[in-house]
Scaffold this motif. Sequence first.
Motif, PDB file in Angstrom:
ATOM      1  N   MET A   1     -13.020 -37.084  10.992  1.00  0.00           N
ATOM      2  CA  MET A   1     -13.572 -35.752  11.215  1.00  0.00           C
ATOM      3  C   MET A   1     -13.280 -34.820  10.040  1.00  0.00           C
ATOM      4  SD  MET A   1     -15.293 -35.519  14.014  1.00  0.00           S
ATOM      5  CE  MET A   1     -15.348 -33.736  14.115  1.00  0.00           C
ATOM      6  N   VAL A   2     -12.045 -34.865   9.543  1.00  0.00           N
ATOM      7  CA  VAL A   2     -11.629 -33.928   8.497  1.00  0.00           C
ATOM      8  C   VAL A   2     -12.258 -34.256   7.152  1.00  0.00           C
ATOM      9  CG1 VAL A   2      -9.643 -33.097   7.167  1.00  0.00           C
ATOM     10  CG2 VAL A   2      -9.471 -33.341   9.648  1.00  0.00           C
ATOM     11  N   PHE A   3     -12.315 -35.549   6.807  1.00  0.00           N
ATOM     12  CA  PHE A   3     -12.727 -35.924   5.462  1.00  0.00           C
ATOM     13  C   PHE A   3     -14.164 -36.439   5.355  1.00  0.00           C
ATOM     14  CE2 PHE A   3      -8.064 -36.465   5.451  1.00  0.00           C
ATOM     15  CZ  PHE A   3      -7.766 -35.562   4.451  1.00  0.00           C
ATOM     16  N   LEU A   4     -14.848 -36.684   6.477  1.00  0.00           N
ATOM     17  CA  LEU A   4     -16.220 -37.197   6.393  1.00  0.00           C
ATOM     18  C   LEU A   4     -17.199 -36.370   7.228  1.00  0.00           C
ATOM     19  CD1 LEU A   4     -18.101 -39.395   5.278  1.00  0.00           C
ATOM     20  CD2 LEU A   4     -17.568 -40.755   7.313  1.00  0.00           C
ATOM     21  N   ILE A   5     -17.032 -36.406   8.536  1.00  0.00           N
ATOM     22  CA  ILE A   5     -18.020 -35.760   9.403  1.00  0.00           C
ATOM     23  C   ILE A   5     -18.015 -34.240   9.214  1.00  0.00           C
ATOM     24  CG2 ILE A   5     -18.712 -35.376  11.802  1.00  0.00           C
ATOM     25  CD1 ILE A   5     -17.551 -38.145  12.435  1.00  0.00           C
ATOM     26  N   GLY A   6     -16.817 -33.653   9.166  1.00  0.00           N
ATOM     27  CA  GLY A   6     -16.725 -32.200   8.964  1.00  0.00           C
ATOM     28  C   GLY A   6     -17.385 -31.743   7.672  1.00  0.00           C
ATOM     29  N   PRO A   7     -17.050 -32.356   6.518  1.00  0.00           N
ATOM     30  CA  PRO A   7     -17.707 -31.971   5.260  1.00  0.00           C
ATOM     31  C   PRO A   7     -19.218 -32.157   5.267  1.00  0.00           C
ATOM     32  CG  PRO A   7     -15.696 -33.176   4.796  1.00  0.00           C
ATOM     33  CD  PRO A   7     -15.902 -33.244   6.285  1.00  0.00           C
ATOM     34  N   ILE A   8     -19.710 -33.191   5.977  1.00  0.00           N
ATOM     35  CA  ILE A   8     -21.163 -33.407   6.042  1.00  0.00           C
ATOM     36  C   ILE A   8     -21.840 -32.227   6.732  1.00  0.00           C
ATOM     37  CG2 ILE A   8     -22.962 -34.794   7.143  1.00  0.00           C
ATOM     38  CD1 ILE A   8     -21.229 -37.266   6.564  1.00  0.00           C
ATOM     39  N   PHE A   9     -21.293 -31.816   7.874  1.00  0.00           N
ATOM     40  CA  PHE A   9     -21.872 -30.673   8.603  1.00  0.00           C
ATOM     41  C   PHE A   9     -21.740 -29.382   7.787  1.00  0.00           C
ATOM     42  CE2 PHE A   9     -21.525 -33.452  12.359  1.00  0.00           C
ATOM     43  CZ  PHE A   9     -22.765 -33.218  12.926  1.00  0.00           C
ATOM     44  N   TYR A  10     -20.609 -29.234   7.107  1.00  0.00           N
ATOM     45  CA  TYR A  10     -20.416 -28.022   6.299  1.00  0.00           C
ATOM     46  C   TYR A  10     -21.392 -27.995   5.121  1.00  0.00           C
ATOM     47  CZ  TYR A  10     -18.074 -24.262   3.804  1.00  0.00           C
ATOM     48  OH  TYR A  10     -17.803 -23.074   3.170  1.00  0.00           O
ATOM     49  N   ALA A  11     -21.607 -29.179   4.499  1.00  0.00           N
ATOM     50  CA  ALA A  11     -22.564 -29.251   3.382  1.00  0.00           C
ATOM     51  C   ALA A  11     -23.975 -28.911   3.862  1.00  0.00           C
ATOM     52  CB  ALA A  11     -22.527 -30.643   2.764  1.00  0.00           C
ATOM     53  N   PHE A  12     -24.330 -29.394   5.069  1.00  0.00           N
ATOM     54  CA  PHE A  12     -25.651 -29.070   5.619  1.00  0.00           C
ATOM     55  C   PHE A  12     -25.760 -27.567   5.878  1.00  0.00           C
ATOM     56  CE2 PHE A  12     -28.660 -28.784   9.245  1.00  0.00           C
ATOM     57  CZ  PHE A  12     -29.790 -29.274   8.588  1.00  0.00           C
ATOM     58  N   TYR A  13     -24.679 -26.976   6.341  1.00  0.00           N
ATOM     59  CA  TYR A  13     -24.664 -25.526   6.606  1.00  0.00           C
ATOM     60  C   TYR A  13     -24.871 -24.727   5.325  1.00  0.00           C
ATOM     61  CZ  TYR A  13     -22.575 -20.948   7.595  1.00  0.00           C
ATOM     62  OH  TYR A  13     -22.331 -19.599   7.694  1.00  0.00           O
ATOM     63  N   ILE A  14     -24.120 -25.054   4.280  1.00  0.00           N
ATOM     64  CA  ILE A  14     -24.214 -24.254   3.049  1.00  0.00           C
ATOM     65  C   ILE A  14     -25.488 -24.567   2.262  1.00  0.00           C
ATOM     66  CG2 ILE A  14     -21.714 -24.042   2.846  1.00  0.00           C
ATOM     67  CD1 ILE A  14     -21.806 -26.073   0.565  1.00  0.00           C
ATOM     68  N   SER A  15     -26.221 -25.631   2.651  1.00  0.00           N
ATOM     69  CA  SER A  15     -27.477 -25.920   1.954  1.00  0.00           C
ATOM     70  C   SER A  15     -28.529 -24.846   2.214  1.00  0.00           C
ATOM     71  CB  SER A  15     -28.015 -27.287   2.372  1.00  0.00           C
ATOM     72  OG  SER A  15     -28.487 -27.276   3.712  1.00  0.00           O
ATOM     73  N   PHE A  16     -28.276 -23.981   3.203  1.00  0.00           N
ATOM     74  CA  PHE A  16     -29.190 -22.872   3.497  1.00  0.00           C
ATOM     75  C   PHE A  16     -28.712 -21.559   2.872  1.00  0.00           C
ATOM     76  CE2 PHE A  16     -29.649 -25.900   6.997  1.00  0.00           C
ATOM     77  CZ  PHE A  16     -31.010 -26.131   6.948  1.00  0.00           C
ATOM     78  N   PHE A  17     -27.706 -21.666   2.000  1.00  0.00           N
ATOM     79  CA  PHE A  17     -27.134 -20.473   1.372  1.00  0.00           C
ATOM     80  C   PHE A  17     -27.162 -20.600  -0.150  1.00  0.00           C
ATOM     81  CE2 PHE A  17     -25.437 -20.314   5.582  1.00  0.00           C
ATOM     82  CZ  PHE A  17     -25.200 -18.979   5.872  1.00  0.00           C
ATOM     83  N   LYS A  18     -27.173 -19.450  -0.809  1.00  0.00           N
ATOM     84  CA  LYS A  18     -26.854 -19.413  -2.229  1.00  0.00           C
ATOM     85  C   LYS A  18     -25.340 -19.312  -2.289  1.00  0.00           C
ATOM     86  CE  LYS A  18     -27.872 -16.982  -6.527  1.00  0.00           C
ATOM     87  NZ  LYS A  18     -28.535 -15.816  -7.156  1.00  0.00           N
ATOM     88  N   PHE A  19     -24.704 -20.443  -2.572  1.00  0.00           N
ATOM     89  CA  PHE A  19     -23.273 -20.562  -2.325  1.00  0.00           C
ATOM     90  C   PHE A  19     -22.548 -21.106  -3.545  1.00  0.00           C
ATOM     91  CE2 PHE A  19     -19.502 -22.837  -0.959  1.00  0.00           C
ATOM     92  CZ  PHE A  19     -18.934 -22.015  -0.003  1.00  0.00           C
ATOM     93  N   SER A  20     -21.397 -20.536  -3.833  1.00  0.00           N
ATOM     94  CA  SER A  20     -20.520 -21.036  -4.891  1.00  0.00           C
ATOM     95  C   SER A  20     -19.084 -20.986  -4.403  1.00  0.00           C
ATOM     96  CB  SER A  20     -20.651 -20.200  -6.168  1.00  0.00           C
ATOM     97  OG  SER A  20     -19.644 -20.566  -7.107  1.00  0.00           O
ATOM     98  N   PHE A  21     -18.332 -22.053  -4.647  1.00  0.00           N
ATOM     99  CA  PHE A  21     -16.929 -22.074  -4.237  1.00  0.00           C
ATOM    100  C   PHE A  21     -16.081 -21.096  -5.044  1.00  0.00           C
ATOM    101  CE2 PHE A  21     -17.790 -26.345  -2.337  1.00  0.00           C
ATOM    102  CZ  PHE A  21     -17.367 -26.018  -1.055  1.00  0.00           C
ATOM    103  N   LEU A  22     -16.614 -20.615  -6.161  1.00  0.00           N
ATOM    104  CA  LEU A  22     -15.896 -19.611  -6.933  1.00  0.00           C
ATOM    105  C   LEU A  22     -15.980 -18.236  -6.278  1.00  0.00           C
ATOM    106  CD1 LEU A  22     -16.912 -20.583 -10.586  1.00  0.00           C
ATOM    107  CD2 LEU A  22     -14.779 -21.110  -9.389  1.00  0.00           C
ATOM    108  N   ASP A  23     -17.022 -18.052  -5.444  1.00  0.00           N
ATOM    109  CA  ASP A  23     -17.201 -16.749  -4.786  1.00  0.00           C
ATOM    110  C   ASP A  23     -17.790 -16.966  -3.389  1.00  0.00           C
ATOM    111  OD1 ASP A  23     -17.237 -14.036  -4.404  1.00  0.00           O
ATOM    112  OD2 ASP A  23     -19.111 -13.719  -5.495  1.00  0.00           O
ATOM    113  N   PRO A  24     -17.057 -17.677  -2.492  1.00  0.00           N
ATOM    114  CA  PRO A  24     -17.625 -18.022  -1.175  1.00  0.00           C
ATOM    115  C   PRO A  24     -17.867 -16.812  -0.282  1.00  0.00           C
ATOM    116  CG  PRO A  24     -15.283 -18.600  -1.283  1.00  0.00           C
ATOM    117  CD  PRO A  24     -15.692 -18.190  -2.664  1.00  0.00           C
ATOM    118  N   GLN A  25     -17.150 -15.699  -0.513  1.00  0.00           N
ATOM    119  CA  GLN A  25     -17.324 -14.525   0.349  1.00  0.00           C
ATOM    120  C   GLN A  25     -18.699 -13.889   0.187  1.00  0.00           C
ATOM    121  OE1 GLN A  25     -14.757 -14.929  -1.746  1.00  0.00           O
ATOM    122  NE2 GLN A  25     -12.974 -15.226  -0.397  1.00  0.00           N
TER     123      GLN A  25
END
Length: 299
Positions: A31-55
């Motif tokens: 859940m922590v290292f595979l399934i969770g990141p997959i869902f999170y990646a799908f979520y942020i695919s609808f955003f203009k997102f950068s880990f340098l400025d996630p807020q």
Amino acid sequence: MKRKKQSLLRSKFDQAMTGYLFLLPALVALMVFLIGPIFYAFYISFFKFSFLDPQNAKFVGLANYINLFKDQEFLRALWNTSLYTLGVVPIQTAIALFLALIVNNIRGKTFFRVAYYLPTVTSTVAVSVIFMFIFQPDGLLNKFLANFGIHGPNYFNSPSFALPAIMLMAIWSSVGQFMIIYLAGLQDISEEVYEAAELDGARGWKLLWYVTIPLLRRTTFLNVVMSMIGTFQVFDQVYVISGGNGGPLNSTLSVVLDIFNKGFKTMQMGYASAMAFVLFGIILILTLIQNYFLGREEK
């Protein structure tokens, strides 16, 4: 009687809980290292997102997915990856079957299994460096061609030769894996089937074409799907050989390398996530199509 039933149920419950407790660490890691990141990646695919400025992530809806098909760099990467797949998968599958047929009928099977499988477990970075040495302008291949009066090109600096050279490297380095799978499939075919076919007059190529290959249909399906997934996800070789830029002139740029560059170099993580899910969709659709035709043939 009731006490016996209760104790039996309690015993089964305890056994089940023990099993689940043993599974729990693996499930948590999954859940922590595979399934969770997959869902999170799908979520942020609808955003203009950068880990340098996630807020300051900005919701853009389907814009990332739509822009992909206007992005010339992505389209070139998809074209290169498709050519790579079309070049590697059929040749790799055919050579793997050919080698398996030979190894299955000679002595010393173990030696040849190890010899052909060894490149598969060799580091792809090491294999890439070896092939860069072979395909240098003054490398082994051009020195060999010079004996016949042929002046070989600078392969990995040529837009025409760079991708085919990487294809050759991929075929050589991974054909052993698929040969082993074919060997397992061949050894699963009963000798009685061959004897019955020979009684019906099947010999040589007819035996191969009408008996062996049809009985290896599922094995071939497995090999083709695994090879296709591997080729669509090609990254290591093109990264090492091109220095991470997909050159020359984007001729070796693959989809996964483009995802890496967009996500970790230009920090467009939302856009890179959208690319990753488009790639997943392409692989899934192609796999389902192959499975559909396999099912029709079996019926």
